[in-house]
Design a protein around this motif. Structure first.
Motif, PDB file in Angstrom:
ATOM      1  N   VAL A 710       0.837  -1.202   0.000  1.00 11.93           N
ATOM      2  CA  VAL A 710       0.000   0.000   0.000  1.00 11.93           C
ATOM      3  C   VAL A 710       0.869   1.248   0.000  1.00 11.93           C
ATOM      4  O   VAL A 710       0.596   2.226  -0.719  1.00 11.93           O
ATOM      5  N   LEU A 711       1.950   1.245   0.769  1.00 14.92           N
ATOM      6  CA  LEU A 711       2.819   2.413   0.815  1.00 14.92           C
ATOM      7  C   LEU A 711       3.514   2.644  -0.521  1.00 14.92           C
ATOM      8  O   LEU A 711       3.850   3.785  -0.872  1.00 14.92           O
ATOM      9  N   GLU A 712       3.726   1.576  -1.285  1.00 19.99           N
ATOM     10  CA  GLU A 712       4.227   1.762  -2.652  1.00 19.99           C
ATOM     11  C   GLU A 712       3.215   2.540  -3.484  1.00 19.99           C
ATOM     12  O   GLU A 712       3.573   3.411  -4.276  1.00 19.99           O
ATOM     13  N   PHE A 713       1.944   2.212  -3.287  1.00 20.04           N
ATOM     14  CA  PHE A 713       0.892   2.881  -4.051  1.00 20.04           C
ATOM     15  C   PHE A 713       0.798   4.369  -3.697  1.00 20.04           C
ATOM     16  O   PHE A 713       0.409   5.187  -4.529  1.00 20.04           O
ATOM     17  N   THR A 714       1.142   4.729  -2.450  1.00 19.04           N
ATOM     18  CA  THR A 714       0.959   6.116  -2.009  1.00 19.04           C
ATOM     19  C   THR A 714       2.067   7.044  -2.478  1.00 19.04           C
ATOM     20  O   THR A 714       2.003   8.261  -2.208  1.00 19.04           O
ATOM     21  N   VAL A 715       3.072   6.534  -3.173  1.00 15.75           N
ATOM     22  CA  VAL A 715       4.152   7.386  -3.671  1.00 15.75           C
ATOM     23  C   VAL A 715       3.597   8.530  -4.515  1.00 15.75           C
ATOM     24  O   VAL A 715       4.104   9.665  -4.479  1.00 15.75           O
ATOM     25  N   MET A 716       2.520   8.248  -5.251  1.00  9.79           N
ATOM     26  CA  MET A 716       1.904   9.269  -6.106  1.00  9.79           C
ATOM     27  C   MET A 716       1.419  10.480  -5.337  1.00  9.79           C
ATOM     28  O   MET A 716       1.210  11.561  -5.897  1.00  9.79           O
ATOM     29  N   LEU A 717       1.235  10.323  -4.008  1.00  8.84           N
ATOM     30  CA  LEU A 717       0.704  11.415  -3.193  1.00  8.84           C
ATOM     31  C   LEU A 717       1.786  12.222  -2.479  1.00  8.84           C
ATOM     32  O   LEU A 717       1.490  13.247  -1.864  1.00  8.84           O
ATOM     33  N   ASN A 718       3.035  11.766  -2.566  1.00 10.74           N
ATOM     34  CA  ASN A 718       4.091  12.381  -1.760  1.00 10.74           C
ATOM     35  C   ASN A 718       4.350  13.845  -2.093  1.00 10.74           C
ATOM     36  O   ASN A 718       4.707  14.642  -1.218  1.00 10.74           O
ATOM     37  N   ASP A 719       4.204  14.218  -3.362  1.00  5.20           N
ATOM     38  CA  ASP A 719       4.502  15.599  -3.767  1.00  5.20           C
ATOM     39  C   ASP A 719       3.290  16.521  -3.714  1.00  5.20           C
ATOM     40  O   ASP A 719       3.345  17.671  -4.145  1.00  5.20           O
ATOM     41  N   TRP A 720       2.208  16.040  -3.207  1.00  7.51           N
ATOM     42  CA  TRP A 720       0.969  16.817  -3.102  1.00  7.51           C
ATOM     43  C   TRP A 720       1.149  17.829  -1.975  1.00  7.51           C
ATOM     44  O   TRP A 720       1.414  17.462  -0.819  1.00  7.51           O
ATOM     45  N   LYS A 721       1.000  19.106  -2.281  1.00  7.55           N
ATOM     46  CA  LYS A 721       1.317  20.164  -1.327  1.00  7.55           C
ATOM     47  C   LYS A 721       0.058  20.709  -0.640  1.00  7.55           C
ATOM     48  O   LYS A 721      -1.009  20.815  -1.245  1.00  7.55           O
ATOM     49  N   LYS A 722       0.213  21.090   0.606  1.00  8.12           N
ATOM     50  CA  LYS A 722      -0.871  21.719   1.354  1.00  8.12           C
ATOM     51  C   LYS A 722      -1.099  23.149   0.865  1.00  8.12           C
ATOM     52  O   LYS A 722      -0.171  23.808   0.370  1.00  8.12           O
ATOM     53  N   SER A 723      -2.341  23.624   1.045  1.00  4.47           N
ATOM     54  CA  SER A 723      -2.649  25.013   0.716  1.00  4.47           C
ATOM     55  C   SER A 723      -2.856  25.860   1.960  1.00  4.47           C
ATOM     56  O   SER A 723      -2.924  27.091   1.883  1.00  4.47           O
TER      57      SER A 723
END
Length: 944
Positions: A710-723
């Motif tokens: 599952v943590l492999e799948f979440t790599v796509m979310l790592n660069d998602w920045k807060k507003s």
């Protein structure tokens, strides 16, 4: 496309599923030979009693629960002309007690045991089913056997009259008081010849229900409800040898009923195209074109299903392209519903009245789409999509014992064998392009159909064509008395059937074990590995949702979510839809309540491709002007239509009364006509940029993957920045000095919807809110509650009623609600108030406390079975900030709570003078009678 490789893949999948569902049986307890199990998709043991009862047993020890399903091969198709509704009527009567089971006791015993139950009727079969903790199996077999063999002695004139009124209320609620509610009934009347078994609806006509007497009903039961016309299917944590002994004990002595022959296949045929028009309280005109075809399991059924998919299933279809995409319709679809005796091919569209002046224009588009298909032909993806849907739907049916049992029971009834998964895979895998073109030419091209136009009242001129068919008045000749089957034979038992079996020792319920972590950008991740089926589901929740809407542009969060389901920078919405359907996955964005939610479901073998498509949809939305204009117009038209639905009127009135129309909480999640019209595409883009961020995000993953995967799948979310956005706060005036009575006008309504409401406590897991939920159980929280037994079972005013405390982080409410026969609106409100006031004054009895404690405690066995239930558990933990062991703490509270504490809470909160009464009904007819209540009355206009 290589069909052989697809076929091999599916076979491997199903053998794998069968392997992971191997029964867990204690060999020291069971003398049953496990080698006697058979089946591919399901492992089962099948046999037949001497009385003809077919028994199917499916052991599955993955959860401490059991599902019991009794299916009778009788539905409305076995009724006689002029005696419609018998089968459905008996669905109700079979819950009214039998010789050894008191009136309403079936519901009471299953609820007390922590289980759930229901029954359904269609044209071809009636089934009764319950899921209960595994230790309650013998009790359920006793109950089902008693109503199979000993129902008639308990059928009284009083019960008969009561349930007749209940069925009428059900028809009113589901058919007569609902927009488009008569659609299916009118089409059946025109499609099938007089007297055809499908020419009337399952619920029947009111005049037939009025004509029937209790003796007619008894004869119908004796004719069709014998064990030789039934299938008993049991699945779950069972000991097969012990279960067979119980079945022999309780069902074995019941004698066979009359022999039942297979019904004759009767596909319809039309000598001309029949145009019919129905005026209804609707905003969106509807066009339905219905062609008669074959019957269930006919060799041409799969090819017709593929044809329906090409023409009108989803964004890849021709009807979507030619009607919805360009805004001529807000919805368009095709389907091929099949029943045992006949099938129908449906083409349906809801017109957009801002672009289409009459339904003949939609009819022309349908005909042009058929011509386009003929020229276009069948493409490889067309076949693949349908075949993949068969695979995925079959796999998802395996996620619950009830799902598997239901499939096995249905397959046995209609096909004579429980496991027909491979049969379906084979026949759909064999469909060719030539087959699809052949059925198109045989059943659709140039063929006669029933063309139904449903138009707003007074607008018959916009129908597709002038009506050329009208159903003659149903003149029912003086009917001969139904053939007397004879007296029910005496059943001789070797035991005292009046003694209720006791439950075995309960089995431990394991709360799902999960893991939790936090990503670098603050996203909380909760995961639970479950490998019973090769599926995986993701739920990504962004807190804020519709609460973040500007007050002058409510509906913005919902509109933004809708746009997220459209095109991306690299793919059109049609291309995305096609890619997802080819692998049997789904990705959906929605916004309601406190959250914007992104749901993903996929077979685990396709997770990488599915998440790549999620990444594209989440981070690369195109926000095209054309998509925005179409969705905005569709939302406006759909909202105009929803305002003709009494349930929508009630929902809007309730929110407005409790929170006021100046608060976001008092305005529907979807907004109003005015606010939607004010939203611009730039507003949508701005909402996305600010609020589709990980600031308050939670990801829940349940299925066939461990933490590392599952943590492999979440790599796509790592660069998602807060507003850095903030959650809004709201001030709620919860004070009601004296409750008022509000009326929302619904002219001509055959029913009234009644809600009695007040503010309540916000959610808490252990204190006032939780304990009020326990206190409400006997008042209105179950079928055998005081208000339901009064208004439904005693008075016959309603199909069903309930009360509940509901609460979230910001708000809490108490609501008592029912759809009631319009002429008894005043009486229904009075009974509601009487029950609430008596409960407030005297509270729960000691007996009711014990009942509630048993029901709440034992129902734990049913709470964590499916991936959806497990995901719901994790979502509750995260969204409400609950302790991991909160359920254990709640169980301790339940076991130790007293009537004194619960009744003190009831006395505090169930003060009827502090409650508002809201009625959606015909104001002209109701207002005078409602003035008898000592309340100020306001006829209110709901927010549009």
């Amino acid at each position: 496309m290589k069909k052989s490789s697809l076929f091999s893949m599916l076979v491997v999948v199903y053998f794998m599923l069968a392997a992971c569902q191997q029964p867990q049986v204690d060999k020291d307890k069971s003398s049953f030979n496990q080698a006697e199990l058979t089946g591919d998709a399901f492992k089962y043991h099948q046999y037949e009693l001497e009385n003809g009862l077919t028994v199917i047993l499916h052991p599955d020890g993955s959860d401490p629960l059991v599902n019991v399903n009794v299916t009778y091969h009788v539905g409305s198709a076995r009724e006689e002309y002029g005696r419609s509704g018998f089968a459905h009527f008996f669905e109700h009567m079979m819950f009214q007690g039998s010789e050894n089971v008191a009136d309403e006791e079936h519901f009471k015993l299953i609820t007390e045991a922590g289980g759930n139950l229901n029954g359904t009727t269609n044209s071809d079969r009636t089934n009764y089913f319950q899921t209960i903790p595994a230790n309650q199996l013998e009790k359920v077999l006793w109950l089902e056997a008693d109503r199979m063999g000993f129902l008639l002695p308990a059928v009284t004139q009083e019960k008969f009259e009561n349930q007749r009124e209940t069925v009428k209320n059900e028809r009113g609620q589901r058919v007569d008081n609902r927009p488009y509610g008569l659609r299916s009934e009118r089409v059946r009347e025109a499609l099938y010849p007089k007297g055809h078994p499908y020419s009337w609806s399952t619920i029947g006509y009111v005049e037939d229900l009025d004509r029937v007497n209790v003796d007619d009903l008894k004869r119908f039961f004796k004719r069709w409800y014998g064990p030789n016309n039934a299938v008993l299917t049991i699945g779950g944590d069972i000991d097969i040898a012990q279960t067979k002994q119980w079945i022999s004990k309780y069902f074995g002595p019941i004698p066979r009923g009359p022999e039942v022959k297979s019904a004759k296949k009767q596909p319809s045929a039309l000598d001309e195209t029949r145009y019919i028009t129905l005026e209804d309280k609707v905003h969106l005109p509807l066009l339905q074109v219905t062609f008669p075809t074959v019957y269930s399991d006919h060799p041409d059924e799969p090819a017709l299903d593929v044809l329906a998919s090409i023409l009108g299933s989803g964004r890849t279809s021709l009807l979507y392209k030619n009607m919805v995409k360009n805004g001529f319709a807000v919805q368009a679809q095709a389907s091929h519903p099949c029943r045992e005796l006949a099938c129908e091919f449906l083409l349906l569209a809801l017109a957009n009245p801002s672009k289409v002046s009459d339904l003949s224009a939609l009819n022309d588009i349908i005909n042009a789409s058929l011509d386009e298909f003929e020229k276009r032909g069948v493409e490889d993806d067309d076949l693949q999509r349908v075949k993949t849907s068969i695979e995925t739907s079959s796999i998802y049916n395996l996620q619950s014992v009830a799902g598997k049992v239901g499939v096995m029971a249905s397959s046995q009834i209609y096909r004579g064998t429980p496991d027909t998964v491979q049969f379906d895979l084979d026949r759909y895998n064999a469909v060719t392009e030539a087959d699809v073109m052949r059925v198109y030419n045989t059943f659709i091209k140039g063929k006669n159909a029933v063309v139904l136009s449903i138009v707003p009242t007074g607008q018959s001129k916009i129908a597709a064509a002038q009506s050329n068919f009208s159903l003659q008045d149903r003149v029912i000749p003086v009917q001969q008395e139904m053939a007397n089957i004879g007296e029910a034979p005496v059943i001789i038992d070797s035991f005292d059937r009046s003694i209720q079996p006791s439950a075995q020792a309960s089995k431990a319920v394991n709360v799902p074990q999960f893991w939790e972590t936090t990503l670098g950008n603050g996203i909380k991740v909760l995961g639970l590995e479950s490998n019973e089926t090769p599926t995986l589901s993701f739920s990504l929740s962004l807190e804020g949702g519709v609460l973040l809407d500007p007050l002058d542009k409510t509906g913005l969060a919902s509109m933004t979510a809708a746009m997220m389901n459209e095109s991306t920078l690299n793919f059109s919405s049609e291309e995305l839809s096609n890619e997802l359907r080819l692998i049997g996955s789904s990705i959906s964005f929605s916004s309601n309540g406190r959250y914007t939610n992104i749901y993903v479901n996929t077979l685990s073998k396709h997770v990488d491709k599915t998440l790549a498509l999620l990444q594209e949809k989440l981070f690369n939305p195109a926000f095209l002007e054309a998509d925005f204009k179409r969705l905005k117009q569709r939302n406006i038209q759909a909202m105009e239509q929803s305002l003709n639905n009494p349930s929508t009127l009630m929902s809007r009135a309730r929110e407005m009364v409790l929170y006021g129309k100046e608060s976001r909480l008092g305005i529907p999640d979807s907004g109003t006509l005015q606010s939607i019209d004010a939203i611009t595409l730039d507003d949508v883009k701005g909402f996305y940029e600010q609020y589709y961020r990980p600031d308050f995000a939670t990801l829940v993953v349940v299925g066939d993957a461990d933490k590392a995967k599952v943590l492999e799948f979440t790599v796509m979310l790592n660069d998602w920045k807060k507003s850095g956005y903030k959650l809004p706060d709201f001030t709620i005036d919860k004070n009601i000095d004296k409750g008022k009575l509000f009326i929302v006008d619904n002219p001509g309504g055959v029913q009234s919807i009644v809600n009695i409401v007040r503010h309540g406590p916000v959610y808490d897991p252990y204190d006032e809110y939780f304990k009020l939920s326990l206190a409400n159980f006997s008042l209105g929280g179950m079928f055998n509650s005081r208000i339901n037994l009064n208004l439904r079972e005693d008075k016959g005013y309603t199909y069903g009623t309930r009360s509940r405390f509901s609460g979230g982080k910001l708000t809490g409410t108490f609501t008592a609600s029912a759809d009631v026969t319009a002429e008894f609106t005043k009486e229904s409100i009075q009974e509601f108030l009487t029950e609430i006031e008596q409960y407030q004054q005297h509270g729960m009895t000691a007996e009711e406390l014990v009942f509630m404690q048993s029901a709440y405690t034992q129902s734990d066995a049913l709470r964590y079975e499916t991936p959806r239930q497990k995901a719901g558990f994790l979502i509750r933990l995260s969204s409400l900030g609950l302790d991991e062991d909160y359920t254990a703490k709640q169980q301790e509270i339940i076991q130790n709570i007293t009537t004194t504490e619960l009744n003190a809470l009831a006395a505090k909160w169930l003060v009827s003078d502090k409650m508002h009464i809201i009625v959606v009904g015909d104001a002209k007819k109701l207002q005078d009678s409602l003035e008898d209540f000592d309340r100020d009355i306001e006829v209110i206009e709901i927010l549009r």
